[in-house]
Design an enzyme around this catalytic site. Structure first.
Site, PDB file in Angstrom:
ATOM      1  N   ARG A  25       0.816  -1.223   0.000  1.00  0.00           N
ATOM      2  CA  ARG A  25       0.000   0.000   0.000  1.00  0.00           C
ATOM      3  C   ARG A  25       0.846   1.267   0.000  1.00  0.00           C
ATOM      4  O   ARG A  25       0.384   2.326  -0.434  1.00  0.00           O
ATOM      5  CB  ARG A  25      -0.927   0.017   1.222  1.00  0.00           C
ATOM      6  CG  ARG A  25      -0.183   0.076   2.533  1.00  0.00           C
ATOM      7  CD  ARG A  25      -1.031   0.314   3.747  1.00  0.00           C
ATOM      8  NE  ARG A  25      -0.175   0.308   4.929  1.00  0.00           N
ATOM      9  CZ  ARG A  25       0.539   1.339   5.337  1.00  0.00           C
ATOM     10  NH1 ARG A  25       0.503   2.484   4.681  1.00  0.00           N
ATOM     11  NH2 ARG A  25       1.307   1.243   6.412  1.00  0.00           N
ATOM     12  N   GLU A  63       6.274   4.744  24.348  1.00  0.00           N
ATOM     13  CA  GLU A  63       5.138   4.415  23.493  1.00  0.00           C
ATOM     14  C   GLU A  63       4.207   3.427  24.195  1.00  0.00           C
ATOM     15  O   GLU A  63       2.982   3.589  24.188  1.00  0.00           O
ATOM     16  CB  GLU A  63       5.628   3.825  22.169  1.00  0.00           C
ATOM     17  CG  GLU A  63       4.493   3.443  21.235  1.00  0.00           C
ATOM     18  CD  GLU A  63       4.959   2.632  20.046  1.00  0.00           C
ATOM     19  OE1 GLU A  63       4.425   2.855  18.939  1.00  0.00           O
ATOM     20  OE2 GLU A  63       5.842   1.758  20.213  1.00  0.00           O
ATOM     21  N   TRP A  85       5.151   8.508  15.816  1.00  0.00           N
ATOM     22  CA  TRP A  85       3.804   8.442  15.260  1.00  0.00           C
ATOM     23  C   TRP A  85       3.442   9.669  14.434  1.00  0.00           C
ATOM     24  O   TRP A  85       2.307   9.793  13.975  1.00  0.00           O
ATOM     25  CB  TRP A  85       2.781   8.273  16.393  1.00  0.00           C
ATOM     26  CG  TRP A  85       2.602   6.850  16.820  1.00  0.00           C
ATOM     27  CD1 TRP A  85       3.294   6.166  17.788  1.00  0.00           C
ATOM     28  CD2 TRP A  85       1.664   5.916  16.274  1.00  0.00           C
ATOM     29  NE1 TRP A  85       2.844   4.876  17.885  1.00  0.00           N
ATOM     30  CE2 TRP A  85       1.840   4.693  16.972  1.00  0.00           C
ATOM     31  CE3 TRP A  85       0.693   5.985  15.284  1.00  0.00           C
ATOM     32  CZ2 TRP A  85       1.075   3.547  16.689  1.00  0.00           C
ATOM     33  CZ3 TRP A  85      -0.067   4.856  15.005  1.00  0.00           C
ATOM     34  CH2 TRP A  85       0.136   3.662  15.701  1.00  0.00           C
ATOM     35  N   TYR A 127      -4.599   1.936  19.279  1.00  0.00           N
ATOM     36  CA  TYR A 127      -4.343   0.981  20.363  1.00  0.00           C
ATOM     37  C   TYR A 127      -4.887   1.394  21.734  1.00  0.00           C
ATOM     38  O   TYR A 127      -5.626   0.639  22.371  1.00  0.00           O
ATOM     39  CB  TYR A 127      -2.833   0.743  20.503  1.00  0.00           C
ATOM     40  CG  TYR A 127      -2.173   0.148  19.308  1.00  0.00           C
ATOM     41  CD1 TYR A 127      -2.178  -1.227  19.083  1.00  0.00           C
ATOM     42  CD2 TYR A 127      -1.512   0.952  18.382  1.00  0.00           C
ATOM     43  CE1 TYR A 127      -1.546  -1.781  17.980  1.00  0.00           C
ATOM     44  CE2 TYR A 127      -0.882   0.409  17.270  1.00  0.00           C
ATOM     45  CZ  TYR A 127      -0.903  -0.959  17.072  1.00  0.00           C
ATOM     46  OH  TYR A 127      -0.284  -1.504  15.976  1.00  0.00           O
ATOM     47  N   CYS A 179      -1.145  -3.232  14.183  1.00  0.00           N
ATOM     48  CA  CYS A 179      -0.226  -4.262  13.685  1.00  0.00           C
ATOM     49  C   CYS A 179      -0.036  -5.340  14.757  1.00  0.00           C
ATOM     50  O   CYS A 179      -0.328  -6.506  14.523  1.00  0.00           O
ATOM     51  CB  CYS A 179       1.108  -3.639  13.300  1.00  0.00           C
ATOM     52  SG  CYS A 179       0.992  -2.500  11.899  1.00  0.00           S
ATOM     53  N   ARG A 200       0.012  -8.946  13.024  1.00  0.00           N
ATOM     54  CA  ARG A 200      -0.473  -9.295  11.685  1.00  0.00           C
ATOM     55  C   ARG A 200       0.483  -8.840  10.602  1.00  0.00           C
ATOM     56  O   ARG A 200       0.570  -9.431   9.521  1.00  0.00           O
ATOM     57  CB  ARG A 200      -1.851  -8.680  11.433  1.00  0.00           C
ATOM     58  CG  ARG A 200      -1.818  -7.168  11.399  1.00  0.00           C
ATOM     59  CD  ARG A 200      -3.043  -6.520  10.792  1.00  0.00           C
ATOM     60  NE  ARG A 200      -2.880  -5.077  10.805  1.00  0.00           N
ATOM     61  CZ  ARG A 200      -2.339  -4.380   9.805  1.00  0.00           C
ATOM     62  NH1 ARG A 200      -1.930  -4.985   8.712  1.00  0.00           N
ATOM     63  NH2 ARG A 200      -2.210  -3.067   9.899  1.00  0.00           N
ATOM     64  N   ASP A 203       7.118  -4.593   9.990  1.00  0.00           N
ATOM     65  CA  ASP A 203       8.295  -4.015   9.352  1.00  0.00           C
ATOM     66  C   ASP A 203       9.490  -4.513  10.164  1.00  0.00           C
ATOM     67  O   ASP A 203       9.782  -3.997  11.236  1.00  0.00           O
ATOM     68  CB  ASP A 203       8.166  -2.494   9.377  1.00  0.00           C
ATOM     69  CG  ASP A 203       9.406  -1.761   8.890  1.00  0.00           C
ATOM     70  OD1 ASP A 203      10.458  -2.397   8.679  1.00  0.00           O
ATOM     71  OD2 ASP A 203       9.329  -0.527   8.746  1.00  0.00           O
ATOM     72  N   ASN A 211       8.750  -3.402  18.889  1.00  0.00           N
ATOM     73  CA  ASN A 211       7.734  -4.323  19.373  1.00  0.00           C
ATOM     74  C   ASN A 211       8.297  -5.271  20.429  1.00  0.00           C
ATOM     75  O   ASN A 211       7.639  -5.549  21.438  1.00  0.00           O
ATOM     76  CB  ASN A 211       7.145  -5.126  18.216  1.00  0.00           C
ATOM     77  CG  ASN A 211       6.513  -4.255  17.146  1.00  0.00           C
ATOM     78  OD1 ASN A 211       6.775  -4.417  15.963  1.00  0.00           O
ATOM     79  ND2 ASN A 211       5.688  -3.299  17.552  1.00  0.00           N
ATOM     80  N   TYR A 243      11.115  -3.743   3.754  1.00  0.00           N
ATOM     81  CA  TYR A 243      10.861  -2.830   2.649  1.00  0.00           C
ATOM     82  C   TYR A 243      12.056  -2.818   1.699  1.00  0.00           C
ATOM     83  O   TYR A 243      13.211  -2.967   2.133  1.00  0.00           O
ATOM     84  CB  TYR A 243      10.568  -1.425   3.173  1.00  0.00           C
ATOM     85  CG  TYR A 243       9.154  -1.285   3.696  1.00  0.00           C
ATOM     86  CD1 TYR A 243       8.088  -1.068   2.826  1.00  0.00           C
ATOM     87  CD2 TYR A 243       8.875  -1.399   5.053  1.00  0.00           C
ATOM     88  CE1 TYR A 243       6.789  -0.960   3.281  1.00  0.00           C
ATOM     89  CE2 TYR A 243       7.572  -1.295   5.529  1.00  0.00           C
ATOM     90  CZ  TYR A 243       6.533  -1.083   4.636  1.00  0.00           C
ATOM     91  OH  TYR A 243       5.245  -0.991   5.092  1.00  0.00           O
TER      92      TYR A 243
END
Length: 298
Positions: A25, A63, A85, A127, A179, A200, A203, A211, A243
């Site tokens: 996308r 975060e 963000w 979230y 995500c 799901r 990156d 994460n 990417y």
């Protein structure tokens, strides 16, 4: 025994070597694999803050604290010097107004103008809103985090200890659909708290390290609140990708040898899951390789 970071480096290598190349996308394109699993043992105090490049762990923890407080506006993050963000609302502002201001100018207006922050700094029901204020069809709000903490304390053998953010009815209102969308918890007979994160979409170069760090901080906080000890962090990725404009950076990172993971401890025990501050986290013996820059795909 292999360093626990090696499984992440091996995954990066597999994606480059065997990943399916396709357009996405963002228009940048990715190489991706589907369905991967990593495991990190936190029981000895060590946490998976990646060492083959510097991870700004305080940003990742801030975060997570923002999520836990139910935050949805970047102004709160910017006040805490967190900029991760800003890309999405900045892009939306430029697209909808035609005003081609820089991200720094956009962030300054969010910080300095209440009305501007309310209109353009809000990310929608992302979230924090879903974790703390999920609204059902009757209009009742559900605090998934408070329910989780209560269950950990009073029914730790439950198989229903989880929270998630994939609220189908509100996805189109979110700046970015979740995500890392499901967190499930398990307490073993040694009273160790284990956490499984299902992501799901990931990156792998820019996002995964945040994460892992945020998930580890969450596990440490929840264990303290429930009178448990940290156990294992299990990470499951759906579409895991690199990417195309990050391939050289990934090759550089995978050429580096991992160094020992740091340790994380909490310097106090707050009264509730809502009361943690970044000053409560102490990370020791973190000696990573230098940072590697990569642009965020928006």
């Amino acid at each position: 025994m292999a360093h626990p970071e090696q499984q992440y480096l091996d995954l990066l290598g597999r994606v480059l070597d065997k990943g399916d190349e396709r357009m996405d996308r963002t228009g940048i394109g990715t190489r991706s694999l589907f369905g991967e699993l990593l495991r990190f043992d936190l029981s000895g105090g060590q946490v998976p803050i990646i060492t083959t490049k510097r991870v700004y762990w305080k940003t990742a923890v801030k975060e997570m604290l923002w999520f836990l407080k139910g935050g949805t506006n970047i102004r709160e993050l910017l006040q805490d010097n967190v900029h991760i963000w800003s890309d999405w609302p900045h892009a939306r502002y430029k697209r909808e107004t035609g005003d081609d201001i820089t991200q720094a100018e956009f962030e300054a207006r969010v910080l300095g103008d209440d009305g501007f922050a309310q209109q353009w700094g809000d990310l929608g029901p992302v979230y924090g809103k879903q974790w703390r204020r999920w609204v059902d069809s009757s209009g009742a709000e559900h605090d998934q985090i408070a329910t989780l903490v209560d269950t950990l304390k009073h029914n730790p053998s439950s198989r229903r200890m989880l929270f998630h953010a994939w609220n189908v009815g509100e996805l189109d209102q979110m700046a970015l659909p979740p995500c890392h969308m499901v967190y499930q918890f398990h307490v073993n007979s040694r009273r160790e708290l284990n956490c499984l994160i299902f992501q799901r979409s990931c990156d792998l170069f820019l996002g995964a390290a945040f994460n892992f760090t945020g998930g580890a901080a969450l596990l440490v906080m929840l264990a303290q609140q429930a009178g448990l000890t940290p156990g294992e962090l299990v990470w499951v990725g759906g579409d895991v990708h690199v990417y195309l404009n990050h391939q050289e950076q990934v090759r550089e990172q995978t050429s580096r040898a991992p160094r020992p993971f740091p340790t994380m401890r909490l310097t106090r025990q707050p009264s509730s899951i809502d009361a943690y501050r970044i000053e409560d986290f102490e990370v020791s013996d973190y000696t990573p390789h230098p940072s590697i820059h990569g642009d965020v795909a928006v």
